[in-house]
Scaffold this motif. Structure first.
Motif, PDB file in Angstrom:
ATOM      1  N   THR A 140      -8.595   6.760  12.441  1.00  0.00           N
ATOM      2  CA  THR A 140      -7.801   6.226  11.332  1.00  0.00           C
ATOM      3  C   THR A 140      -7.602   7.278  10.252  1.00  0.00           C
ATOM      4  N   PHE A 141      -8.656   8.016   9.946  1.00  0.00           N
ATOM      5  CA  PHE A 141      -8.543   9.071   8.937  1.00  0.00           C
ATOM      6  C   PHE A 141      -7.509  10.111   9.365  1.00  0.00           C
ATOM      7  N   ASN A 142      -7.560  10.558  10.607  1.00  0.00           N
ATOM      8  CA  ASN A 142      -6.609  11.560  11.089  1.00  0.00           C
ATOM      9  C   ASN A 142      -5.182  11.026  11.074  1.00  0.00           C
TER      10      ASN A 142
ATOM     11  N   SER B 108      -5.227  -1.292  16.775  1.00  0.00           N
ATOM     12  CA  SER B 108      -4.540  -1.410  15.487  1.00  0.00           C
ATOM     13  C   SER B 108      -5.562  -1.539  14.363  1.00  0.00           C
ATOM     14  N   VAL B 109      -5.156  -1.134  13.163  1.00  0.00           N
ATOM     15  CA  VAL B 109      -6.019  -1.222  11.995  1.00  0.00           C
ATOM     16  C   VAL B 109      -5.167  -1.667  10.813  1.00  0.00           C
ATOM     17  N   ASP B 110      -5.737  -2.503   9.972  1.00  0.00           N
ATOM     18  CA  ASP B 110      -5.037  -3.001   8.790  1.00  0.00           C
ATOM     19  C   ASP B 110      -4.778  -1.847   7.824  1.00  0.00           C
TER      20      ASP B 110
ATOM     21  N   SER C 170       0.246  -3.212   9.761  1.00  0.00           N
ATOM     22  CA  SER C 170      -0.717  -2.897  10.806  1.00  0.00           C
ATOM     23  C   SER C 170      -0.376  -1.544  11.406  1.00  0.00           C
ATOM     24  N   ILE C 171      -1.380  -0.686  11.536  1.00  0.00           N
ATOM     25  CA  ILE C 171      -1.178   0.672  12.021  1.00  0.00           C
ATOM     26  C   ILE C 171      -1.672   0.785  13.459  1.00  0.00           C
ATOM     27  N   LYS C 172      -0.837   1.362  14.313  1.00  0.00           N
ATOM     28  CA  LYS C 172      -1.209   1.594  15.703  1.00  0.00           C
ATOM     29  C   LYS C 172      -1.829   2.983  15.843  1.00  0.00           C
TER      30      LYS C 172
ATOM     31  N   MET D  12       0.849  -1.187   0.000  1.00  0.00           N
ATOM     32  CA  MET D  12       0.000   0.000   0.000  1.00  0.00           C
ATOM     33  C   MET D  12       0.883   1.235   0.000  1.00  0.00           C
ATOM     34  N   LEU D  13       0.575   2.229  -0.893  1.00  0.00           N
ATOM     35  CA  LEU D  13       1.492   3.325  -1.183  1.00  0.00           C
ATOM     36  C   LEU D  13       2.893   2.753  -1.402  1.00  0.00           C
ATOM     37  N   GLU D  14       2.901   1.695  -2.248  1.00  0.00           N
ATOM     38  CA  GLU D  14       4.152   1.000  -2.598  1.00  0.00           C
ATOM     39  C   GLU D  14       4.943   0.612  -1.348  1.00  0.00           C
ATOM     40  N   ASN D  15       4.237  -0.006  -0.419  1.00  0.00           N
ATOM     41  CA  ASN D  15       4.830  -0.560   0.803  1.00  0.00           C
ATOM     42  C   ASN D  15       5.377   0.510   1.742  1.00  0.00           C
TER      43      ASN D  15
END
Length: 297
Positions: A54-56, A17-19, A9-11, A1-4
Protein backbone atom coordinates in the motif's frame (compact mmCIF):
# COMPACT_ATOMS: atom_id res chain seq x y z
CA UNK A 1 -9.09 12.05 0.49
CA UNK A 2 -6.58 14.37 -1.24
CA UNK A 3 -9.77 16.26 -2.11
CA UNK A 4 -11.33 13.19 -3.75
CA UNK A 5 -8.32 12.54 -5.97
CA UNK A 6 -8.12 8.98 -4.64
CA UNK A 7 -10.64 6.27 -5.48
CA UNK A 8 -12.65 4.97 -2.53
CA UNK A 9 -11.08 1.55 -2.91
CA UNK A 10 -7.54 0.99 -4.16
CA UNK A 11 -6.52 -2.12 -6.08
CA UNK A 12 -3.05 -3.36 -5.17
CA UNK A 13 -0.77 -5.36 -7.51
CA UNK A 14 -1.76 -8.61 -5.77
CA UNK A 15 -5.41 -7.84 -6.71
CA UNK A 16 -6.44 -7.18 -3.14
CA UNK A 17 -8.12 -3.88 -2.28
CA UNK A 18 -7.55 -1.34 0.48
CA UNK A 19 -9.70 1.56 1.65
CA UNK A 20 -8.34 4.97 0.60
CA UNK A 21 -8.50 6.31 4.17
CA UNK A 22 -6.32 3.43 5.37
CA UNK A 23 -3.98 3.96 2.41
CA UNK A 24 -3.46 7.61 3.42
CA UNK A 25 -2.88 6.59 7.02
CA UNK A 26 -0.23 4.12 5.85
CA UNK A 27 1.79 6.61 3.81
CA UNK A 28 1.51 9.33 6.48
CA UNK A 29 2.49 6.86 9.19
CA UNK A 30 5.52 5.69 7.23
CA UNK A 31 6.84 9.12 6.20
CA UNK A 32 6.38 10.77 9.60
CA UNK A 33 8.26 8.16 11.62
CA UNK A 34 11.49 6.17 11.53
CA UNK A 35 9.78 3.04 12.88
CA UNK A 36 10.03 -0.27 11.10
CA UNK A 37 7.46 -1.63 8.68
CA UNK A 38 6.48 -4.23 11.25
CA UNK A 39 5.84 -1.56 13.90
CA UNK A 40 3.62 0.48 11.59
CA UNK A 41 1.78 -2.54 10.24
CA UNK A 42 1.03 -3.79 13.74
CA UNK A 43 -0.23 -0.36 14.81
CA UNK A 44 -2.63 -0.17 11.86
CA UNK A 45 -3.72 -3.81 12.04
CA UNK A 46 -2.43 -4.97 8.65
CA UNK A 47 0.23 -7.46 7.56
CA UNK A 48 3.76 -6.30 6.76
CA UNK A 49 3.34 -7.20 3.08
CA UNK A 50 0.05 -5.35 2.82
CA UNK A 51 1.54 -2.28 4.51
CA UNK A 52 4.53 -2.23 2.13
CA UNK A 53 2.39 -2.81 -0.97
CA UNK A 54 0.00 0.00 0.00
CA UNK A 55 2.82 2.39 0.84
CA UNK A 56 4.53 1.76 -2.52
CA UNK A 57 1.24 2.22 -4.36
CA UNK A 58 0.50 5.53 -2.63
CA UNK A 59 4.04 6.77 -3.15
CA UNK A 60 3.76 6.11 -6.87
CA UNK A 61 0.20 7.45 -7.10
CA UNK A 62 1.06 10.81 -5.52
CA UNK A 63 4.31 11.12 -7.46
CA UNK A 64 2.74 10.29 -10.82
CA UNK A 65 -0.23 12.63 -10.36
CA UNK A 66 1.27 15.68 -8.66
CA UNK A 67 5.09 15.66 -8.73
CA UNK A 68 5.32 17.50 -12.06
CA UNK A 69 3.45 20.54 -10.76
CA UNK A 70 6.07 21.03 -8.05
CA UNK A 71 8.39 22.29 -10.81
CA UNK A 72 5.79 24.47 -12.53
CA UNK A 73 6.43 28.18 -11.97
CA UNK A 74 3.70 29.07 -14.45
CA UNK A 75 1.12 28.03 -11.85
CA UNK A 76 2.13 30.98 -9.66
CA UNK A 77 2.77 33.59 -12.35
CA UNK A 78 -0.30 35.64 -11.40
CA UNK A 79 1.12 36.12 -7.90
CA UNK A 80 4.67 37.13 -8.85
CA UNK A 81 3.90 40.85 -8.46
CA UNK A 82 2.68 40.29 -4.93
CA UNK A 83 5.57 37.94 -4.10
CA UNK A 84 8.09 40.61 -5.12
CA UNK A 85 6.23 43.34 -3.24
CA UNK A 86 6.14 41.27 -0.05
CA UNK A 87 9.89 40.54 -0.23
CA UNK A 88 10.74 44.18 -0.99
CA UNK A 89 8.72 45.27 2.03
CA UNK A 90 10.74 42.82 4.14
CA UNK A 91 14.01 44.40 3.05
CA UNK A 92 14.89 42.61 -0.19
CA UNK A 93 17.50 44.58 -2.17
CA UNK A 94 15.88 43.64 -5.50
CA UNK A 95 12.33 44.43 -6.56
CA UNK A 96 11.88 41.35 -8.78
CA UNK A 97 12.78 38.38 -6.55
CA UNK A 98 9.98 35.80 -6.35
CA UNK A 99 11.63 32.74 -4.74
CA UNK A 100 14.68 31.48 -2.85
CA UNK A 101 16.59 28.48 -4.19
CA UNK A 102 19.06 25.97 -2.78
CA UNK A 103 20.27 22.42 -3.21
CA UNK A 104 18.90 19.80 -0.82
CA UNK A 105 20.70 16.49 -0.29
CA UNK A 106 18.92 13.29 0.67
CA UNK A 107 21.25 10.94 2.55
CA UNK A 108 21.02 7.31 1.42
CA UNK A 109 22.65 4.03 2.31
CA UNK A 110 25.80 3.04 0.44
CA UNK A 111 24.43 1.94 -2.95
CA UNK A 112 24.43 -1.64 -4.14
CA UNK A 113 22.54 -3.10 -7.07
CA UNK A 114 20.28 -0.74 -8.97
CA UNK A 115 18.42 -3.57 -10.65
CA UNK A 116 19.08 -6.88 -8.96
CA UNK A 117 17.62 -8.91 -11.83
CA UNK A 118 20.09 -7.46 -14.29
CA UNK A 119 22.97 -7.22 -11.81
CA UNK A 120 23.53 -3.54 -12.53
CA UNK A 121 25.36 -1.45 -9.98
CA UNK A 122 25.52 2.24 -9.20
CA UNK A 123 28.86 3.97 -9.30
CA UNK A 124 29.44 4.90 -5.68
CA UNK A 125 31.60 7.87 -6.70
CA UNK A 126 28.60 9.43 -8.43
CA UNK A 127 26.40 9.09 -5.36
CA UNK A 128 29.03 10.12 -2.80
CA UNK A 129 29.25 13.80 -1.90
CA UNK A 130 32.71 14.84 -0.73
CA UNK A 131 31.23 18.03 0.71
CA UNK A 132 28.66 16.29 2.89
CA UNK A 133 30.74 13.11 3.41
CA UNK A 134 27.72 10.93 2.64
CA UNK A 135 26.17 8.93 -0.15
CA UNK A 136 23.20 10.99 -1.22
CA UNK A 137 20.84 12.21 -3.91
CA UNK A 138 20.50 15.93 -4.57
CA UNK A 139 17.37 17.96 -5.25
CA UNK A 140 17.13 21.52 -6.51
CA UNK A 141 14.25 23.23 -4.76
CA UNK A 142 12.92 26.66 -3.91
CA UNK A 143 10.43 28.25 -1.58
CA UNK A 144 7.90 30.93 -2.49
CA UNK A 145 6.85 33.71 -0.06
CA UNK A 146 3.46 32.00 0.32
CA UNK A 147 5.17 29.00 1.93
CA UNK A 148 4.84 26.69 -1.08
CA UNK A 149 7.86 24.47 -1.72
CA UNK A 150 8.78 23.84 -5.35
CA UNK A 151 11.42 21.45 -6.66
CA UNK A 152 12.71 19.60 -9.67
CA UNK A 153 11.05 16.18 -9.16
CA UNK A 154 13.96 14.14 -10.53
CA UNK A 155 16.99 13.87 -8.21
CA UNK A 156 20.59 14.38 -9.27
CA UNK A 157 23.70 12.44 -8.28
CA UNK A 158 25.16 13.48 -4.95
CA UNK A 159 28.50 14.56 -6.45
CA UNK A 160 26.89 17.04 -8.88
CA UNK A 161 27.28 20.72 -8.05
CA UNK A 162 24.22 22.80 -7.17
CA UNK A 163 24.88 25.12 -10.13
CA UNK A 164 25.10 22.33 -12.71
CA UNK A 165 22.05 20.62 -11.29
CA UNK A 166 20.09 23.89 -11.41
CA UNK A 167 20.98 24.40 -15.07
CA UNK A 168 19.51 20.96 -15.80
CA UNK A 169 16.10 22.01 -14.41
CA UNK A 170 13.41 23.92 -16.29
CA UNK A 171 13.19 26.89 -13.91
CA UNK A 172 15.32 29.30 -15.97
CA UNK A 173 13.48 28.36 -19.16
CA UNK A 174 10.16 29.07 -17.49
CA UNK A 175 11.30 32.50 -16.27
CA UNK A 176 12.69 33.28 -19.73
CA UNK A 177 9.38 32.31 -21.33
CA UNK A 178 7.46 34.56 -18.93
CA UNK A 179 9.89 37.42 -19.64
CA UNK A 180 9.52 37.10 -23.41
CA UNK A 181 5.74 36.87 -23.15
CA UNK A 182 5.08 39.63 -20.62
CA UNK A 183 8.22 41.80 -20.68
CA UNK A 184 8.63 41.31 -16.92
CA UNK A 185 11.87 39.80 -15.71
CA UNK A 186 11.47 37.86 -12.49
CA UNK A 187 14.43 36.40 -10.61
CA UNK A 188 15.27 33.64 -8.14
CA UNK A 189 17.76 34.22 -5.34
CA UNK A 190 20.33 31.75 -4.00
CA UNK A 191 23.62 31.53 -2.16
CA UNK A 192 27.03 32.27 -3.65
CA UNK A 193 27.56 28.73 -4.94
CA UNK A 194 25.21 29.57 -7.82
CA UNK A 195 26.12 31.80 -10.76
CA UNK A 196 24.47 35.19 -11.21
CA UNK A 197 22.47 35.59 -14.42
CA UNK A 198 19.56 37.57 -15.84
CA UNK A 199 17.11 35.41 -13.89
CA UNK A 200 19.19 34.41 -10.88
CA UNK A 201 20.69 36.64 -8.19
CA UNK A 202 23.11 35.41 -5.53
CA UNK A 203 24.90 36.37 -2.35
CA UNK A 204 28.20 38.18 -2.99
CA UNK A 205 31.32 36.02 -2.96
CA UNK A 206 34.51 36.51 -0.95
CA UNK A 207 32.90 38.10 2.12
CA UNK A 208 36.33 39.01 3.55
CA UNK A 209 36.87 41.38 0.59
CA UNK A 210 33.46 43.02 0.52
CA UNK A 211 32.91 46.73 0.88
CA UNK A 212 30.60 47.89 3.70
CA UNK A 213 27.80 48.08 1.14
CA UNK A 214 28.47 44.51 0.03
CA UNK A 215 28.52 43.25 3.61
CA UNK A 216 25.20 44.99 4.28
CA UNK A 217 23.75 43.47 1.10
CA UNK A 218 24.74 39.96 2.16
CA UNK A 219 23.35 40.55 5.64
CA UNK A 220 19.98 41.81 4.38
CA UNK A 221 19.57 39.09 1.76
CA UNK A 222 20.82 36.37 4.09
CA UNK A 223 18.03 37.16 6.55
CA UNK A 224 15.52 36.49 3.78
CA UNK A 225 17.31 33.54 2.19
CA UNK A 226 17.21 31.63 5.49
CA UNK A 227 13.54 30.99 4.70
CA UNK A 228 14.47 28.01 2.53
CA UNK A 229 16.61 26.56 5.33
CA UNK A 230 13.57 26.94 7.61
CA UNK A 231 11.49 25.06 5.06
CA UNK A 232 14.02 22.21 4.93
CA UNK A 233 13.98 22.04 8.72
CA UNK A 234 10.17 21.98 8.73
CA UNK A 235 10.08 19.10 6.25
CA UNK A 236 12.79 17.21 8.12
CA UNK A 237 10.96 17.56 11.45
CA UNK A 238 7.56 16.62 10.05
CA UNK A 239 8.63 13.79 7.71
CA UNK A 240 11.17 11.99 9.86
CA UNK A 241 11.56 8.97 7.59
CA UNK A 242 13.66 11.20 5.30
CA UNK A 243 16.30 11.22 8.02
CA UNK A 244 16.69 7.43 8.11
CA UNK A 245 19.63 7.65 5.72
CA UNK A 246 21.28 4.30 6.47
CA UNK A 247 17.96 2.52 5.75
CA UNK A 248 17.19 4.28 2.46
CA UNK A 249 18.60 1.77 0.03
CA UNK A 250 18.94 2.77 -3.60
CA UNK A 251 17.81 -0.11 -5.77
CA UNK A 252 15.62 -1.61 -3.06
CA UNK A 253 13.40 1.42 -2.39
CA UNK A 254 12.03 4.35 -4.41
CA UNK A 255 14.28 6.76 -2.49
CA UNK A 256 14.10 9.42 -5.19
CA UNK A 257 10.36 9.81 -4.61
CA UNK A 258 10.42 10.18 -0.82
CA UNK A 259 11.49 13.84 -0.63
CA UNK A 260 9.24 14.80 -3.55
CA UNK A 261 6.12 13.21 -2.04
CA UNK A 262 6.95 14.60 1.43
CA UNK A 263 7.32 18.09 -0.08
CA UNK A 264 3.98 17.77 -1.84
CA UNK A 265 2.23 16.62 1.33
CA UNK A 266 3.89 19.43 3.28
CA UNK A 267 2.51 21.93 0.78
CA UNK A 268 -0.96 20.51 1.41
CA UNK A 269 -0.42 20.96 5.12
CA UNK A 270 0.87 24.53 4.66
CA UNK A 271 -2.25 25.48 2.71
CA UNK A 272 -4.50 24.29 5.50
CA UNK A 273 -2.43 25.10 8.59
CA UNK A 274 0.23 27.62 7.53
CA UNK A 275 3.99 27.26 8.07
CA UNK A 276 7.06 29.15 9.25
CA UNK A 277 7.80 30.71 5.86
CA UNK A 278 4.31 32.21 5.68
CA UNK A 279 4.76 33.64 9.15
CA UNK A 280 8.15 35.12 8.22
CA UNK A 281 6.84 36.98 5.19
CA UNK A 282 3.28 37.55 6.31
CA UNK A 283 2.00 36.15 3.05
CA UNK A 284 0.12 32.89 3.42
CA UNK A 285 -1.45 30.46 1.02
CA UNK A 286 -3.99 29.85 3.75
CA UNK A 287 -7.20 31.69 2.97
CA UNK A 288 -6.01 32.55 -0.56
CA UNK A 289 -5.67 29.01 -1.88
CA UNK A 290 -7.79 26.01 -1.02
CA UNK A 291 -6.45 22.48 -1.11
CA UNK A 292 -8.81 21.60 -3.95
CA UNK A 293 -7.57 24.51 -6.03
CA UNK A 294 -3.96 23.52 -5.36
CA UNK A 295 -4.57 19.93 -6.41
CA UNK A 296 -6.46 21.04 -9.52
CA UNK A 297 -4.33 24.09 -10.32
Amino acid sequence: MLENGLPISIKLPDRSSVDSDLAMMIILSRLTSTGTVHDHAKLLGVSDNRFSATFNYMLGFIYDNWAARLSDLFMWEDEFEEFAAVLTAKGCCHDNIIAFCDGKFQVTARPGGWNRNEHEHLNQKEIYSGYYKHHCLKFISMVLPNGIHLLHPVPFYGNESDQQAFLDTQFLDQLRTIHLRTGKRWCIFGDAIFTTSCYFKTMLRLPERLTPWGAEYNSDMGKLRVSIENEYATIGNAWRFLGAGSRLQLGGMSVGKFFVVASFLDNCRAIQQGNQVQAQFGYGARGRLTLRKFLDK
